[in-house]
Design an enzyme around this catalytic site. Structure first.
Site: not given
Length: 338
Positions: A94, A109, A111, A171, A275
């Site tokens: 990313y 992104y 991914r 999240n 996090d």
């Protein structure tokens, strides 16, 4: 005896950022870093003193080796990394561009088809389930693909059966899945969860909860027997100035815990601060069994992460303890402690 205090599962990515506040559209260089929600949690908890490991799948090439080396540098065990030696093995990427008011940060992104999306439960060693006090994963891992969701659900059930506590960070990311799909999966996960991390916005929009925030938090413990619910509270004054605190509700004590906000945080890099909060809370919970200590470590660890470039935290326990002490001090705080 448990080998690890905390084991996490999640995708680890390569982050590429133009230096400083340069634009992606015109910069000619990228800084390379490792990042990923569950690795960030494991790294933050390791810095505070817990024994941690991460489960992930990486390409068996130099990029995979770069990530493995970063994991080891953070003090996180790589015992449960899985390597993909197929022809189409790849590491998710990313691109992150820093913001400066009035320009907001931006992310692109790349991914799709990463090695982690091909992880299989057959690749997870059976002995892992008796090796941890706690297992943690997030809604991001659930949302990536069918394979990662199946593995995450399998690990949650198996760790719970083996006696480990389960931590789950909802999240929610709207660009990964719909609210309806996410709600169905999260409701399947919640009966296994001991420590739940969920924002007020996610509770209201994706989970369709109504009422006062305290009522919503308590309802998760009544409906699903969650032991502790944690909700962060961030005030964004500008991309570079934030206030931050949180609230925790404990079913065991039937009490709500909070503290005065950390004010005017100098935000160098916000990525990973959520996090870091999770890592601090889990450290306080596992080390002290005290919701207030969990809250203090979560708030301090998250606040200071905003001042660190990159996804990963870089603050050990002594620094966090000093930050907590200064935050709770009455009167002037000495600048000579250096």
């Amino acid at each position: 005896m448990d080998k690890f205090d905390l084991i996490t599962l999640g995708e680890i990515m390569l982050r590429l950022s133009p230096p400083g506040y340069e634009r992606i559209t015109r910069g000619e260089e990228f800084e390379k870093r490792a990042g990923g929600s569950e690795l960030n949690v494991a790294a933050g908890a390791a810095l505070l003193g817990l024994r941690t490991a991460v489960i992930s799948k990486l390409p068996a090439n130099d990029l995979g080796t770069f990530i493995k080396n970063r994991i080891r540098f953070e003090g996180v065990s790589d015992d449960y990394l899985i390597y993909d030696d197929s022809e189409d093995a790849r590491l998710g990427i990313y691109y992150y561009e820093s913001g400066a008011a009035p320009r907001k940060p931006s992310i692109i992104y790349d991914r799709k088809g990463a090695s982690f999306t091909r992880i299989r439960k057959e690749e997870i060693p059976e002995e892992i389930f008796s090796s941890a006090k706690m297992f943690h994963t997030s809604g991001i891992t659930m949302a990536l693909c069918k394979e990662s969701r199946e593995v995450a659900l399998y690990l949650i059930r198996k760790f719970k059966e083996a006696g480990a506590k389960i931590s789950f960070d909802v999240n929610y990311r709207a660009n990964l899945w719909s609210e309806e799909e996410a709600r169905a999966v999260v409701e399947e996960v919640l009966p296994y969860v001991d420590v739940l991390f969920i924002s007020e916005e996610t509770s209201r929009r994706m989970m369709q909860r109504t009422g006062e925030l305290k009522e919503i938090m308590k309802a998760f413990t009544e409906d699903y027997h969650v032991k502790m619910v944690c909700t962060t509270q961030r005030t964004v004054k500008s991309p570079r100035k934030h206030d931050f605190t949180s609230m925790i509700y404990s079913r065991e004590t039937d009490e709500y815990y909070t503290e005065k906000p950390y004010e005017d945080i100098d935000v160098i890099d916000r990525i990973g601060s959520g996090d870091a909060y999770v890592s601090g809370v889990l450290y306080g919970y596992l080390k002290f069994g005290d919701p207030m200590e969990a809250l203090r470590f979560g708030n301090a660890t998250s606040s200071v992460k905003n001042t660190i470039p990159g996804d990963l935290p870089a603050s050990e326990r002594r620094e966090i303890e000093n930050i907590i002490r200064n935050h709770n001090a009455k009167g002037a705080v000495s600048e000579l402690n250096r």
